[in-house]
Structures are given as C-alpha cells and as structure tokens.
Enzyme design. Structure first.
Site, PDB file in Angstrom:
ATOM      1  N   ASP A  56       0.857  -1.186   0.000  1.00 45.34           N
ATOM      2  CA  ASP A  56       0.000   0.000   0.000  1.00 45.34           C
ATOM      3  C   ASP A  56       0.891   1.233   0.000  1.00 45.34           C
ATOM      4  OD1 ASP A  56      -1.945  -1.880   0.255  1.00 45.34           O
ATOM      5  OD2 ASP A  56      -2.668  -1.227   2.223  1.00 45.34           O
ATOM      6  N   ASP A  63     -15.688  -4.786  -1.086  1.00 44.62           N
ATOM      7  CA  ASP A  63     -15.155  -4.426   0.229  1.00 44.62           C
ATOM      8  C   ASP A  63     -16.276  -4.505   1.259  1.00 44.62           C
ATOM      9  OD1 ASP A  63     -12.704  -3.856  -1.032  1.00 44.62           O
ATOM     10  OD2 ASP A  63     -13.427  -1.867  -1.576  1.00 44.62           O
TER      11      ASP A  63
END
Length: 225
Positions: free
Chosen positions: A8, A125
């Site tokens: 990330d 998600d």
C-alpha cells in the site's frame, strides 16, 4: 492458489493501515525496494494507491512504473480508479489489472471499461456484511449476492476484502462461497500458512498478503516454494 504480496502506497512510502483508518498508519519504507525483494520469489504484486483511494484520483503512477520496470512483476492496482482516464493511464504504465471499487456499481461505466480493457477487476469491500465504497467511507445499499450477479455480467475477476480484518493479523473467518466460475481473490487478516490453506478450501483462487509478510509472520519463500 495465486499469491499476491501487497504494498500500500501513501505519500510515496509503503504503509499499512489498521482497518482502513488513515490515522492508524505504520510506515515500512521504500515500496520499490520491498517489491524488489518480493520479485525474487514471485512475479505477482498487489498495489493500493491509498492517496488515490482517499482522494478519488491515483497519484503514485511514477512509483508503480518504477516497480514494473525494475522488477518485471505483473501488477494489479486499486485505489481511486473512478474515471476512464486514470484507468487508461494505469494500463499505459504497464499494469496487468486495474481494480475498480466505487465506480464498479455504475454499470454503464463498468460495461465500457470491461469492453475497452482486459483484466478489469472489481473490488468487493465488506464491513459487517455491508458493501463499502469511496475509500471504505460510504455504504453501498445493496445485497452482496444480488449485486454480484449484476457485476458478473461484465467482470469475471474480483477481490473480496474483509475491512474489519484489514491490517489486524487476526486471521480469517469462514466465507460461504457465493461465486461460481469467477476468479475470486481474498484480502485482509491473513497471518499464517493455515489461513492460506483454508482460503483455498473455501474456493478462493488467490490471496493478497500484506502486513504478515512485511512483519515476517509469513515468509514469501514459504508461500511460493
């Protein structure tokens, strides 16, 4: 089971957030250097442009391109891909798969990009069974199984993320298979080889592993050897 080490990126650094919360961040250093280490054992990599996820526009293309050029890895990337131009830029940069979350629920947009680009991947998600969008800050009021059927008309590759497990190293929970032939990749909370085995038994075709690799809970050579 395909293994995707995860990096990330926020403000040019490799980081991990705790349950997606921007204020709970751990910094791990140079993403290019980390990717180069992973590249010794695998040719796949999962990248999230966190700046893009929160702001709606990806900004870390320079770092992503360096990773691709220097490692030759097949990169799948998500984070802020909410317009056609950013998706095109990602593919022009050399990524293999662009992951779309928020705009995936605009079926007209999804139809266009899946027609124009190969490898478009939809991000599912979940937070307490709710679908979340916009950097996990807004709820999409739709039943997962019903909306998945609609998404399947356009895409056959998905990432399933359990937001409450993300960055926690808590391990995985049982997930009842709701897909059939589609490629479904799991993310969040994986902390052991046993988790990876269980995900395979559930029917997942791949697993994304971030913090467990960065903190040495799992060794990349164990996953790919």
């Amino acid at each position: 089971m395909n293994i995707y080490p995860a990096i990330d990126i926020m403000e040019g650094k490799a980081v991990r957030l705790y349950r997606g919360e921007k204020k709970k961040v751990t910094i791990y250093g140079d993403p290019v250097k980390i990717a180069s280490e992973y590249a010794k054992f695998t040719d796949r990599l999962h990248i999230v442009d966190l700046d893009g996820a929160f702001n709606g526009v990806p900004v870390n293309f320079g770092t992503v391109e360096r990773i691709i050029v220097e490692t030759g890895m097949k990169v799948q990337i998500g984070g802020g891909f909410r317009n056609y131009e950013s998706i095109k830029q990602a593919y022009d940069t050399g990524v293999t798969n662009v992951i779309v979350g928020t705009r995936a629920f605009d079926f007209g947009f999804l139809e266009k990009i899946t027609n124009d680009f190969k490898g478009i991947t939809v991000s599912l998600d979940l937070k307490k069974k709710d679908l979340m969008i916009s950097g996990w800050t807004k709820k999409e009021n739709a039943d997962l199984k019903n909306i998945f059927k609609s998404l399947e008309e356009y895409a056959d590759r998905f990432v399933y993320t359990n937001i409450e497990k993300d960055g926690t190293l808590e391990g995985i929970s049982f997930i009842e298979k709701f897909w059939e032939e589609s490629e479904m990749i799991y993310a969040a909370g994986v902390n052991s080889m046993d988790d990876v085995r269980k995900l395979g038994e559930m029917g997942f075709s791949g697993v994304i592993i971030g913090k467990a690799l960065l903190e040495g809970k799992i060794k990349i050579r164990e996953l790919t050897g």
